[in-house]
Structure formats: C-alpha cells, structure tokens
Design a protein around this motif. Sequence first.
Motif, PDB file in Angstrom:
ATOM      1  N   CYS A 153       0.855  -1.192   0.000  1.00  0.00           N
ATOM      2  CA  CYS A 153       0.000   0.000   0.000  1.00  0.00           C
ATOM      3  C   CYS A 153       0.887   1.236   0.000  1.00  0.00           C
ATOM      4  N   ASN A 155      -0.684   4.386   0.313  1.00  0.00           N
ATOM      5  CA  ASN A 155      -1.586   5.479   0.727  1.00  0.00           C
ATOM      6  C   ASN A 155      -1.033   6.279   1.906  1.00  0.00           C
ATOM      7  N   PHE A 156      -0.304   5.620   2.760  1.00  0.00           N
ATOM      8  CA  PHE A 156       0.272   6.272   3.941  1.00  0.00           C
ATOM      9  C   PHE A 156      -0.751   7.064   4.748  1.00  0.00           C
ATOM     10  N   CYS A 157      -1.822   6.423   5.151  1.00  0.00           N
ATOM     11  CA  CYS A 157      -2.728   7.026   6.134  1.00  0.00           C
ATOM     12  C   CYS A 157      -1.855   7.266   7.372  1.00  0.00           C
ATOM     13  N   TYR A 159      -2.013   7.090  10.489  1.00  0.00           N
ATOM     14  CA  TYR A 159      -2.040   6.220  11.671  1.00  0.00           C
ATOM     15  C   TYR A 159      -1.500   4.824  11.361  1.00  0.00           C
ATOM     16  N   CYS A 160      -1.237   4.537  10.083  1.00  0.00           N
ATOM     17  CA  CYS A 160      -1.093   3.136   9.674  1.00  0.00           C
ATOM     18  C   CYS A 160       0.362   2.730   9.427  1.00  0.00           C
ATOM     19  N   PRO A 163       1.948   0.296   5.305  1.00  0.00           N
ATOM     20  CA  PRO A 163       2.803   0.550   4.132  1.00  0.00           C
ATOM     21  C   PRO A 163       4.276   0.253   4.409  1.00  0.00           C
ATOM     22  N   GLU A 234     -11.197   0.715  -0.652  1.00  0.00           N
ATOM     23  CA  GLU A 234     -11.319   2.147  -0.350  1.00  0.00           C
ATOM     24  C   GLU A 234     -12.500   2.720  -1.146  1.00  0.00           C
ATOM     25  N   ARG A 273      -6.859  10.786   4.783  1.00  0.00           N
ATOM     26  CA  ARG A 273      -7.865  10.059   4.009  1.00  0.00           C
ATOM     27  C   ARG A 273      -8.408  11.063   2.987  1.00  0.00           C
TER      28      ARG A 273
HETATM   29  S1  SF4 Z   1      -5.256   2.131   6.341  1.00  0.00           S
HETATM   30 FE1  SF4 Z   1      -5.300   0.870   4.514  1.00  0.00          FE
HETATM   31  S2  SF4 Z   1      -5.177   2.383   2.847  1.00  0.00           S
HETATM   32 FE2  SF4 Z   1      -4.451   3.429   4.689  1.00  0.00          FE
HETATM   33  S3  SF4 Z   1      -2.239   3.109   4.677  1.00  0.00           S
HETATM   34 FE3  SF4 Z   1      -3.134   1.449   5.935  1.00  0.00          FE
HETATM   35  S4  SF4 Z   1      -3.342  -0.266   4.513  1.00  0.00           S
HETATM   36 FE4  SF4 Z   1      -3.061   1.607   3.270  1.00  0.00          FE
END
Ligand code: SF4
Length: 433
Positions: A153, A155-157, A159-160, A163, A234, A273
């Motif tokens: 992924c 996207n680098f949300c 909190y996540c 990635p 998504e 997001r």
């Molecule tokens: S929440 Fe989902 S879309 Fe966002 S960075 Fe994490 S894995 Fe990627």
Amino acid sequence: MPRVALTTLGCKVNQFETETMEGLFKKRNYEIVDFDEHADFYIINTCSVTHLGEKKSRQLIRRAMRLNPQAIIAVTGCYSQIAPDQVSEIEGVKVIVGTKERHKIVELVERAAKEEGVINAITDIMKAKEFEDIPLFQSPGRTRAFLKIQEGCTNFCTYCIIPYARGPLRSRRLESIKKEAEKLVEGEFKEIVLTGIHLGAYGRDLEDNINLVDAVKTVLSIQGLKRLRLGSLESIELSPELLELFTLDNRFCSHLHLPLQAGQNDILKAMNRHYTVAEYRELINHVFEKVPNIAISTDIIVGFPGETEELFEQSLNFVRTMNFSKMHVFPYSKRKGTPAASYPNQVDEHEKKERVHRMQLLADEKAQEFHKTFVGKTVQVLFETKHNEVTDGLTDNYIRVYVDSDSVHTGEIYKVYLEKIYKDGLWGKRIVE
Ligand code: SF4
C-alpha cells in the motif's frame, strides 16, 4: 513425519498467507497439527496493525515455547518485518521472516533445525517489486476461500504502519488468479473472496491498464463458481464499472466493506484520508440506488489524536445517519514510525475506551436495524460451521444465519426463510423444495 503447527493474527491477507505456508508444508508431507498441540515446528504469522497485535504475537511465541521448548519457532508477518530486532530477542525464536520470502519457509525451518543461532530472512520490503506468487495447496470440500491478488500500500494514512510492513504495490497476474481460482472451484469451494492490502489499487503496477474489474471478471468467467466476494476496498476506488458488475452477475456478492475510519472531516484530513464525509455519503447513496439489496460494512477508528469530545460527537452523528450493516470499531493505536504517533493532543486511553463503547453501541443498533429488514424474507445461505444442534452460514450480503443442524450440510447453499433476530444475525428455517 514431522509435525508443524501454524497460527495467524490479524487480517484476511495474513490468514491467506498462513494457508499458503500450510500448503508448502503439506506438499513436503509434514503433519499439520493444532497450535495448542506438541509440534516440532511452530509458525506464527504476526500482526502489527495495533500494539495489541504485537502483544498477542509475543504471547503466541511464549505459548509455543511452553508447548515444546525444543521446537523450532518461526515468526513471520508484519511484526517481524517492522521490528526484527525486537522479535529476534524473544526467547525461543529461531527463524524470522517478514512479509516476503515466505515461499522459503520450509527450507528455512529445516535449516534452523541443523544450525545454531537465529536465521534472519528479512529483506528490504520497500524494494519489493514482484507479487510473491505462492500456489495454493488445498484439500477439497471447504466453503469459503480467500484469494490474495494484491500486496502493498502506498496510501500512507497517518495512523497506519502497514505501508512500512508491506512495501509498494504488487499485483498478481490475471493468468495466476485464474489458475488459482479454478483450483479452488475444482476443490469444491463455493465462495472465493478476493483480498489484498490495497485491493482497489489492483493492477496499477501491471501493464495494459489492468484493474480490479478485470480481476473480478476473470474469476467470474470460471464455470462452476457459485459466489465471488470482495475484501475491503477504499470507497474512492469504487469505479462505476465495478458497481455495474453487481447488477450483471448475481454470483458477485452484494456486499462491500468500505472503511470510513472517521465521520468528521478534520479528523479524516489529519488521517490523510482523501474524501470528506459528504463525498462518502454521496457515494454510499449512489451504491444503494444501483444495488438496493447491498450490505455496506465499515471500519471506524475512535480516539485519533486531536479528536475532542465535540468532534467525536460529530462522528457519532454522521454514523447515525448511515445504513451500515456491520461496523468494526477500533481504538486508535499509536504506531511508532507513523506521523500520527507524534501528533499533539493524543487521547487518553480511558477516554478512548469509553468512545469505543459508545460507537460500538451504535454499531450494534445499526446491525439490528439492518437485520430486521430481512425478517420474513427468503435468502440463499452458504453454511459454514456446525456447532452441535445449530449450524450457521452467510448470505451473499454477509448476514450470519443460524438454522437447526439437522436440516443442512456445511459447504452447501440452501434457501432459508428468515424468522427472527438471533445472536449477531438471524434465525431461519430451510425451505425444502
Ligand atoms: S489504512 Fe489501509 S489504505 Fe491506509 S495506509 Fe493502511 S493499509 Fe493503506
């Protein structure tokens, strides 16, 4: 015959990967045993999405140690990819594999049985370019199979951690998807669930403008397939062509899991997001117009840094107006190395717990409202699990249905009349035609 026990934490992708590793051991004639049994090898596929995932991963390693102190313990997955040093220091760990190189798991544990010290097979995941294509090895007669078609992924949300654990986008080629899906259908699986870390990005790294619609059409082209379901997607990646497919082929299950994460624009922005609540609502309304019977489930994170009581109330109020069939509610978990971990105004743990409780009450209400609309209707249910007198299964729109065990067999689809709300779903009666 050597005995191996495997266990998984975390998401459906992890679950799938454990199944592929299990297949590799079966091919070499290992005996697969339950994780709470004495084994020669223990494989723990870990999760790192919350700090709880990491804690549970460590507990499982200790449990394997207690079951057989002489066993070879291999730790794979997101936790070992993110924190290899931490994992290698845990007593008993002999092999560390990250989110790649899992096709080598058998040879790595066999090597560890002969060598001293810890074998570290972690590679730089940010440099991974190809989808790790491990063919499935399944025994026939199962009900629902996960098929991983995408990895990574970008996207680098904020909190996540994913990635950093899974690296860039890599997609499985259509020929490989077809081959694996055919194998599953031949193995009598009734339902295939396409999964990926960032499923909506499927194909972006492949040539010829291939996308998720092509992957779905490829699987739907298989004769004998009864159901196809999509994993989490998504919302902004739901294309008109994909939506159209729900109306064209009734094997494509009327269920979408579209993570909302927060019902408040400032928080969505801070999470990185790329949609507003109004855009999300508009999309969902459009989905219901096109596919009226569809179920929409979602994920919500509460207690993100900066979420005041007022902003949380706004989030609750937004969710109240949405027709979600199911919600997974998570407290925000601070992940070292992510931007949000250093944001100011972190929410107190007690407060987070309280908000989870309030959001969960709303989630339960929403699920009941949704289920009530199905009382008195007839649906098709794929039965999965028998618990003595009661057997349960899922409708195509992901409602759990319970019936008398005498009336059905697991692994089969039956017509069921839904009588009343029961547990987390509905109670029904098989219609004999
Ligand atoms: S929440 Fe989902 S879309 Fe966002 S960075 Fe994490 S894995 Fe990627």
